[in-house]
Design a protein around this motif. Structure first.
Motif, mmCIF file in Angstrom:
data_model
loop_
_atom_site.group_PDB
_atom_site.id
_atom_site.type_symbol
_atom_site.label_atom_id
_atom_site.label_comp_id
_atom_site.label_asym_id
_atom_site.label_seq_id
_atom_site.Cartn_x
_atom_site.Cartn_y
_atom_site.Cartn_z
ATOM 1 N N ASN A 25 -0.187 1.923 2.391
ATOM 2 C CA ASN A 25 -0.883 1.840 1.106
ATOM 3 C C ASN A 25 -2.384 1.833 1.376
ATOM 4 O O ASN A 25 -3.057 0.809 1.267
ATOM 5 C CB ASN A 25 -0.446 0.572 0.369
ATOM 6 C CG ASN A 25 -0.846 0.586 -1.087
ATOM 7 O OD1 ASN A 25 -1.738 1.333 -1.487
ATOM 8 N ND2 ASN A 25 -0.192 -0.249 -1.876
ATOM 9 N N PHE A 58 -4.987 0.869 -1.531
ATOM 10 C CA PHE A 58 -5.112 -0.579 -1.724
ATOM 11 C C PHE A 58 -5.887 -1.189 -0.567
ATOM 12 O O PHE A 58 -6.729 -2.075 -0.772
ATOM 13 C CB PHE A 58 -3.733 -1.234 -1.825
ATOM 14 C CG PHE A 58 -3.800 -2.733 -1.954
ATOM 15 C CD1 PHE A 58 -3.954 -3.336 -3.198
ATOM 16 C CD2 PHE A 58 -3.761 -3.552 -0.826
ATOM 17 C CE1 PHE A 58 -4.054 -4.715 -3.320
ATOM 18 C CE2 PHE A 58 -3.855 -4.932 -0.938
ATOM 19 C CZ PHE A 58 -4.001 -5.514 -2.188
ATOM 20 N N ARG A 109 0.872 -6.488 -9.582
ATOM 21 C CA ARG A 109 1.522 -5.750 -8.489
ATOM 22 C C ARG A 109 2.796 -6.477 -8.078
ATOM 23 O O ARG A 109 2.844 -7.699 -8.046
ATOM 24 C CB ARG A 109 0.591 -5.628 -7.283
ATOM 25 C CG ARG A 109 -0.676 -4.828 -7.544
ATOM 26 C CD ARG A 109 -1.426 -4.609 -6.244
ATOM 27 N NE ARG A 109 -0.729 -3.670 -5.389
ATOM 28 C CZ ARG A 109 -1.048 -2.384 -5.279
ATOM 29 N NH1 ARG A 109 -2.052 -1.886 -5.972
ATOM 30 N NH2 ARG A 109 -0.370 -1.585 -4.475
ATOM 31 N N ASP A 124 4.485 -5.311 -5.112
ATOM 32 C CA ASP A 124 4.804 -4.794 -3.781
ATOM 33 C C ASP A 124 4.419 -5.726 -2.639
ATOM 34 O O ASP A 124 4.489 -5.339 -1.468
ATOM 35 C CB ASP A 124 4.153 -3.413 -3.573
ATOM 36 C CG ASP A 124 2.678 -3.378 -3.954
ATOM 37 O OD1 ASP A 124 2.223 -4.306 -4.645
ATOM 38 O OD2 ASP A 124 1.987 -2.419 -3.567
#
Length: 203
Positions: free
Chosen positions: A36, A39, A69, A71
């Protein structure tokens, strides 16, 4: 019998470490594992704001990134923390007490620590959608107000024991019946003595 109210700080008090520093490392590691990168770049930019802004503004920026979020596994983070819990805070073993974890750390993981450590409630720094302001972080006067507001909502009027390691908590120290200070540094002791505050020390 009315329950004894015990309020405990987290970083440097219940745990010997600063959990938020480990939280930043955890977010970086998880971002890399998830690939990611967007991010991660935003997270690094938020961390770098510490060089020209306050710690509170950095924390606000990081929590703003995490808002809504799903995740990141905060339980996984708590389980990854080093085993640095203090075992010498004996009053926490008192079953006839209302135990509150009150911390500047983010609520997203502090509440998990509180549950695992047998606290009845956690008061911490929450996600927010409002613009940054000085009372965003659950620290100092804001922390005092939040704790006392919670107690008032429960029909309680006093803190029986407050345990902390830091001078930032002076507002709460002043309204607690008994204070326990953990490994106090010189300036902390000097202020407590100047204020004629009685306390006992855990070294």
């Amino acid at each position: 019998m009315k329950k004894k109210v015990i309020v405990v700080d987290l970083d440097g008090t219940l745990f010997k470490i600063n959990t938020f520093h480990y939280f930043i490392k955890f977010l970086i590691k998880e971002s890399l594992l998830q690939l990611n990168l967007l991010f991660l770049l935003r997270l690094v930019a938020a961390v770098l704001t510490r060089s020209y802004c306050s710690h509170a503004k950095m924390k606000y920026s990081i929590l703003a990134l995490l808002q809504n979020r799903q995740d990141f596994n905060y339980t996984k983070f708590v389980e990854s923390l080093p085993k640095n819990k203090r075992t010498d805070i004996q009053c926490l073993n008192n079953s006839n007490s209302l135990k509150i974890l009150a911390t500047a750390a983010p609520l997203c993981y502090a509440k998990i620590i509180a549950e695992k450590e047998g606290f009845n409630y956690c008061i911490a720094t929450e996600f927010t959608n409002v613009p940054f302001s000085g009372d965003f972080e659950n620290v100092s006067l804001t922390k005092k107000r939040n704790v006392l507001d919670f107690l008032e909502a429960q029909g309680l009027k006093k803190i029986d024991v407050f345990i902390t390691d830091h001078l930032d908590d002076l507002p709460l120290i002043k309204v607690s019946n008994q204070n326990v200070v953990v490994q106090p540094y010189k300036e902390f002791l000097e202020v407590l003595n100047q204020e004629n505050i009685s306390f006992r020390v855990i070294s």
